[in-house]
Design a protein around this motif. Structure first.
Motif, PDB file in Angstrom:
ATOM      1  N   UNK A   2     109.075 119.966  27.359  1.00 29.38           N
ATOM      2  CA  UNK A   2     109.053 121.339  26.847  1.00 29.38           C
ATOM      3  C   UNK A   2     109.022 121.378  25.318  1.00 29.38           C
ATOM      4  N   UNK A   3     109.166 120.235  24.694  1.00 30.92           N
ATOM      5  CA  UNK A   3     109.144 120.177  23.232  1.00 30.92           C
ATOM      6  C   UNK A   3     107.792 120.624  22.700  1.00 30.92           C
ATOM      7  N   UNK A   4     107.819 121.628  21.823  1.00 35.24           N
ATOM      8  CA  UNK A   4     106.584 122.190  21.273  1.00 35.24           C
ATOM      9  C   UNK A   4     106.938 123.274  20.273  1.00 35.24           C
ATOM     10  N   UNK A   5     105.927 123.758  19.576  1.00 29.63           N
ATOM     11  CA  UNK A   5     106.071 124.990  18.816  1.00 29.63           C
ATOM     12  C   UNK A   5     105.731 126.136  19.753  1.00 29.63           C
ATOM     13  N   UNK A   6     106.630 127.082  19.845  1.00 26.93           N
ATOM     14  CA  UNK A   6     106.446 128.226  20.732  1.00 26.93           C
ATOM     15  C   UNK A   6     105.976 129.427  19.931  1.00 26.93           C
ATOM     16  N   UNK A   7     104.906 130.049  20.397  1.00 22.94           N
ATOM     17  CA  UNK A   7     104.299 131.177  19.708  1.00 22.94           C
ATOM     18  C   UNK A   7     104.392 132.442  20.559  1.00 22.94           C
ATOM     19  N   UNK A  29     102.547 124.816  21.847  1.00 21.06           N
ATOM     20  CA  UNK A  29     101.615 123.776  21.444  1.00 21.06           C
ATOM     21  C   UNK A  29     102.390 122.558  20.981  1.00 21.06           C
ATOM     22  N   UNK A  30     102.174 121.461  21.686  1.00 14.86           N
ATOM     23  CA  UNK A  30     102.782 120.188  21.318  1.00 14.86           C
ATOM     24  C   UNK A  30     101.814 119.424  20.423  1.00 14.86           C
ATOM     25  N   UNK A  31     102.305 118.483  19.643  1.00 16.92           N
ATOM     26  CA  UNK A  31     101.425 117.711  18.747  1.00 16.92           C
ATOM     27  C   UNK A  31     100.295 117.037  19.512  1.00 16.92           C
ATOM     28  N   UNK A  32      99.073 117.227  19.047  1.00 19.35           N
ATOM     29  CA  UNK A  32      97.917 116.601  19.664  1.00 19.35           C
ATOM     30  C   UNK A  32      97.429 117.261  20.929  1.00 19.35           C
ATOM     31  N   UNK A  33      98.045 118.382  21.291  1.00 12.77           N
ATOM     32  CA  UNK A  33      97.647 119.072  22.513  1.00 12.77           C
ATOM     33  C   UNK A  33      97.156 120.476  22.200  1.00 12.77           C
ATOM     34  N   UNK A  34      96.448 121.063  23.154  1.00 13.20           N
ATOM     35  CA  UNK A  34      95.982 122.429  22.990  1.00 13.20           C
ATOM     36  C   UNK A  34      97.129 123.408  23.247  1.00 13.20           C
ATOM     37  N   UNK A  35      96.940 124.594  22.714  1.00 10.57           N
ATOM     38  CA  UNK A  35      97.923 125.642  22.958  1.00 10.57           C
ATOM     39  C   UNK A  35      97.846 126.041  24.423  1.00 10.57           C
ATOM     40  N   UNK A  36      99.005 126.125  25.066  1.00 11.14           N
ATOM     41  CA  UNK A  36      99.008 126.416  26.492  1.00 11.14           C
ATOM     42  C   UNK A  36      99.883 127.630  26.805  1.00 11.14           C
TER      43      UNK A  36
END
Length: 122
Positions: free
Chosen positions: A87-92, A36-43
């Motif tokens: 690819x920058x995001x929080x990875x869950x 999930x990147x800032x302002x975007x949905x979890x993908x």
């Protein structure tokens, strides 16, 4: 209950590699990675079945990312190569304790890790 603990991630330059890992407190059915990147949905990023015989990758990471699983250790890893700023995001890390053919939706997973930041600089 299942606890998922992620490790890895960090800061890397474009074209570099990173690996994120997730340790589960017990064996589960499919496990996956979302971001999930800032302002975007979890993908959806990647998923792997219980036995590891089938893996699934989003089109945006195919050819660059690899998902693997160690049943003995109850771990799943995401190897990320040729990283891009997108690819920058929080990875869950995600896991589920029931069987379903739905691999791609976050709603199909009932346990989640706390997330780990991956930042790719240009």
């Amino acid at each position: 209950q299942v606890q998922l603990v992620e490790s890895g991630g960090g800061l890397v330059q474009t074209g570099g590699s990173l690996r994120v890992s997730c340790a589960a407190s017990r064996r589960t059915f499919s496990m996956g990675w979302f971001r999930q990147a800032p302002g975007k949905e979890r993908e959806f990023v990647a998923a792997i079945t219980l036995t590891g015989d089938s893996t699934y990758l989003s089109d945006s990471v195919k050819g660059r990312f690899t998902i693997s699983r160690d049943l003995a250790k109850n771990t799943v890893e995401l190897q990320m190569n040729s990283l891009k700023p997108d690819d920058t995001a929080v990875y869950y890390c995600a896991a589920r304790t029931y069987y379903t053919t739905n691999i791609y939706s976050p709603l199909a997973y009932d346990y989640w890790g706390q997330g780990t930041q991956v930042t790719v600089s240009s």
